[in-house]
Motif scaffolding. Structure first.
Motif, PDB file in Angstrom:
ATOM      1  N   THR A  15       0.850  -1.199   0.000  1.00  0.00           N
ATOM      2  CA  THR A  15       0.000   0.000   0.000  1.00  0.00           C
ATOM      3  C   THR A  15       0.887   1.251   0.000  1.00  0.00           C
ATOM      4  N   ASN A  16       0.259   2.399  -0.146  1.00  0.00           N
ATOM      5  CA  ASN A  16       1.036   3.644  -0.071  1.00  0.00           C
ATOM      6  C   ASN A  16       1.616   3.854   1.330  1.00  0.00           C
ATOM      7  N   GLY A  17       0.998   3.233   2.336  1.00  0.00           N
ATOM      8  CA  GLY A  17       1.551   3.306   3.695  1.00  0.00           C
ATOM      9  C   GLY A  17       2.902   2.607   3.760  1.00  0.00           C
ATOM     10  N   HIS A  18       3.001   1.428   3.129  1.00  0.00           N
ATOM     11  CA  HIS A  18       4.291   0.726   3.078  1.00  0.00           C
ATOM     12  C   HIS A  18       5.318   1.551   2.302  1.00  0.00           C
ATOM     13  N   ILE A  19       4.883   2.112   1.164  1.00  0.00           N
ATOM     14  CA  ILE A  19       5.821   2.867   0.316  1.00  0.00           C
ATOM     15  C   ILE A  19       6.354   4.096   1.067  1.00  0.00           C
ATOM     16  N   ASP A  20       5.477   4.707   1.861  1.00  0.00           N
ATOM     17  CA  ASP A  20       5.893   5.849   2.692  1.00  0.00           C
ATOM     18  C   ASP A  20       7.033   5.434   3.627  1.00  0.00           C
ATOM     19  N   ILE A  21       6.892   4.280   4.273  1.00  0.00           N
ATOM     20  CA  ILE A  21       7.932   3.809   5.206  1.00  0.00           C
ATOM     21  C   ILE A  21       9.215   3.461   4.428  1.00  0.00           C
ATOM     22  N   VAL A  57       7.453  -3.005  -8.975  1.00  0.00           N
ATOM     23  CA  VAL A  57       6.900  -1.870  -9.735  1.00  0.00           C
ATOM     24  C   VAL A  57       6.847  -0.625  -8.838  1.00  0.00           C
ATOM     25  N   ALA A  58       6.392  -0.828  -7.596  1.00  0.00           N
ATOM     26  CA  ALA A  58       6.166   0.309  -6.696  1.00  0.00           C
ATOM     27  C   ALA A  58       7.454   1.008  -6.271  1.00  0.00           C
ATOM     28  N   VAL A  59       8.571   0.263  -6.171  1.00  0.00           N
ATOM     29  CA  VAL A  59       9.819   0.904  -5.692  1.00  0.00           C
ATOM     30  C   VAL A  59      10.824   1.127  -6.819  1.00  0.00           C
ATOM     31  N   ALA A  60      10.372   0.974  -8.058  1.00  0.00           N
ATOM     32  CA  ALA A  60      11.287   1.069  -9.208  1.00  0.00           C
ATOM     33  C   ALA A  60      12.075   2.379  -9.215  1.00  0.00           C
ATOM     34  N   GLY A  61      11.507   3.445  -8.682  1.00  0.00           N
ATOM     35  CA  GLY A  61      12.181   4.753  -8.717  1.00  0.00           C
ATOM     36  C   GLY A  61      13.121   5.003  -7.551  1.00  0.00           C
ATOM     37  N   ILE A  62      13.244   4.034  -6.647  1.00  0.00           N
ATOM     38  CA  ILE A  62      14.124   4.255  -5.479  1.00  0.00           C
ATOM     39  C   ILE A  62      15.354   3.357  -5.634  1.00  0.00           C
ATOM     40  N   GLU A 114      18.394  -4.696  16.206  1.00  0.00           N
ATOM     41  CA  GLU A 114      17.492  -3.675  16.762  1.00  0.00           C
ATOM     42  C   GLU A 114      16.284  -3.477  15.852  1.00  0.00           C
ATOM     43  N   THR A 115      15.120  -3.252  16.462  1.00  0.00           N
ATOM     44  CA  THR A 115      13.932  -2.863  15.688  1.00  0.00           C
ATOM     45  C   THR A 115      13.758  -1.358  15.816  1.00  0.00           C
ATOM     46  N   ILE A 116      13.649  -0.692  14.671  1.00  0.00           N
ATOM     47  CA  ILE A 116      13.432   0.761  14.663  1.00  0.00           C
ATOM     48  C   ILE A 116      12.042   1.039  14.101  1.00  0.00           C
ATOM     49  N   PHE A 117      11.269   1.826  14.840  1.00  0.00           N
ATOM     50  CA  PHE A 117       9.904   2.142  14.407  1.00  0.00           C
ATOM     51  C   PHE A 117       9.860   3.525  13.770  1.00  0.00           C
ATOM     52  N   LEU A 118       9.236   3.590  12.603  1.00  0.00           N
ATOM     53  CA  LEU A 118       8.974   4.885  11.980  1.00  0.00           C
ATOM     54  C   LEU A 118       7.478   5.159  12.125  1.00  0.00           C
ATOM     55  N   ALA A 119       7.144   6.349  12.589  1.00  0.00           N
ATOM     56  CA  ALA A 119       5.730   6.699  12.717  1.00  0.00           C
ATOM     57  C   ALA A 119       5.149   6.879  11.319  1.00  0.00           C
ATOM     58  N   THR A 120       4.088   6.147  11.042  1.00  0.00           N
ATOM     59  CA  THR A 120       3.438   6.254   9.728  1.00  0.00           C
ATOM     60  C   THR A 120       2.881   7.663   9.532  1.00  0.00           C
ATOM     61  N   SER A 121       2.987   8.175   8.311  1.00  0.00           N
ATOM     62  CA  SER A 121       2.416   9.500   8.033  1.00  0.00           C
ATOM     63  C   SER A 121       0.922   9.478   8.339  1.00  0.00           C
ATOM     64  N   ASP A 122       0.428  10.593   8.885  1.00  0.00           N
ATOM     65  CA  ASP A 122      -0.964  10.592   9.364  1.00  0.00           C
ATOM     66  C   ASP A 122      -1.972  10.224   8.275  1.00  0.00           C
ATOM     67  N   LYS A 123      -1.660  10.575   7.016  1.00  0.00           N
ATOM     68  CA  LYS A 123      -2.647  10.286   5.963  1.00  0.00           C
ATOM     69  C   LYS A 123      -2.770   8.786   5.673  1.00  0.00           C
ATOM     70  N   TYR A 124      -1.845   7.969   6.207  1.00  0.00           N
ATOM     71  CA  TYR A 124      -1.926   6.522   5.985  1.00  0.00           C
ATOM     72  C   TYR A 124      -2.234   5.746   7.262  1.00  0.00           C
ATOM     73  N   VAL A 146      -3.016   2.961  -2.934  1.00  0.00           N
ATOM     74  CA  VAL A 146      -1.920   2.123  -3.459  1.00  0.00           C
ATOM     75  C   VAL A 146      -1.273   2.899  -4.612  1.00  0.00           C
ATOM     76  N   PRO A 147      -0.036   2.527  -4.993  1.00  0.00           N
ATOM     77  CA  PRO A 147       0.578   3.226  -6.130  1.00  0.00           C
ATOM     78  C   PRO A 147      -0.316   3.143  -7.372  1.00  0.00           C
ATOM     79  N   ASP A 148      -0.409   4.247  -8.122  1.00  0.00           N
ATOM     80  CA  ASP A 148      -1.295   4.318  -9.299  1.00  0.00           C
ATOM     81  C   ASP A 148      -1.081   3.154 -10.260  1.00  0.00           C
ATOM     82  N   GLU A 149       0.203   2.774 -10.461  1.00  0.00           N
ATOM     83  CA  GLU A 149       0.523   1.723 -11.451  1.00  0.00           C
ATOM     84  C   GLU A 149      -0.022   0.363 -11.046  1.00  0.00           C
ATOM     85  N   LEU A 150      -0.464   0.218  -9.788  1.00  0.00           N
ATOM     86  CA  LEU A 150      -0.933  -1.103  -9.326  1.00  0.00           C
ATOM     87  C   LEU A 150      -2.452  -1.224  -9.253  1.00  0.00           C
TER      88      LEU A 150
END
Ligand code: COA
Length: 161
Positions: A15-21, A57-62, A114-124, A146-150
């Motif tokens: 989802t876009n939430g995963h892509i944000d992280i 497909v979703a991370v192709a640009g990173i 170690e586990t590091i937690f990133l706070a999800t962006s509020d919109k997700y 979700v990413p538009d291409e998916l």
């Protein structure tokens, strides 16, 4: 020394939430390996190969993100990748208990990881893979979730025929 972080999950679908992280982790670490769980307890709606393909497909640009599969214990995969960091997204207080338990258990199994937690962006914060599956199944719009291409791939598989 190259710092690699592992971002594990089922990604059923991504989802876009995963892509944000993933995007934010890729700015902190030299390399991010997204670990797709191959044989989890859940019965995924998408096959393993479909989940991997969608992530690719979703991370192709990173440039510093790799998609890999794993089965068995997460800590063994982390060691195999020469990493000592697990990245997890924290969406809300409701995630805390489960994630805290997982982090403690993984530390018990492998004290150097170690586990590091990133706070999800509020919109997700409200977003999850099962919500995406449910919306697609009932013909709702996946725009911004979700990413538009998916969108087409997901709706074709789960949508009303
Ligand atoms: N944005 C949107 N949704 C998110 C999210 C974010 N930032 N972070 C998590 N989610 C969602 C996921 O999509 C998933 O949604 P769903 O339940 O609706 O399908 C849900 O939150 C749970 O995600 P997650 O905690 O990543 O679970 P998972 O099932 O995707 O992956 C593993 C869990 C793979 C990390 C875990 O099972 C594991 O490590 N397994 C290996 C075996 C092992 O080592 N066991 C011992 C560990 S202590």
């Amino acid at each position: 020394m190259q710092r690699t972080a592992i971002y594990p999950g089922s990604f059923d679908p991504v989802t876009n939430g995963h892509i944000d992280i993933i995007t934010r982790a890729s700015k902190i670490f030299d390399k991010v390996v997204v670990g797709v769980l191959e044989n989890g307890a859940k019965h995924p709606a998408f096959t393993f190969q479909e989940r991997v393909n969608m992530l690719k497909v979703a991370v192709a640009g990173i440039p510093n993100v790799d998609i890999k599969s794993f089965s068995g214990l997460l800590v063994d995969f982390v060691k195999q990748e020469d990493s000592s960091v697990i990245i997890k997204g924290m969406r809300a207080v409701s995630d805390f208990e489960y994630e805290f338990q997982m982090a403690l258990l993984n530390r018990k199994l492998a004290p150097d990881i170690e586990t590091i937690f990133l706070a999800t962006s509020d919109k997700y914060c409200f977003l999850s893979s099962s919500i995406v599956r449910d919306i697609a199944k009932h013909g709702g719009s996946l725009e911004d979730l979700v990413p538009d291409e998916l969108i087409e791939t997901i709706c074709e598989k789960l949508g009303k025929s």
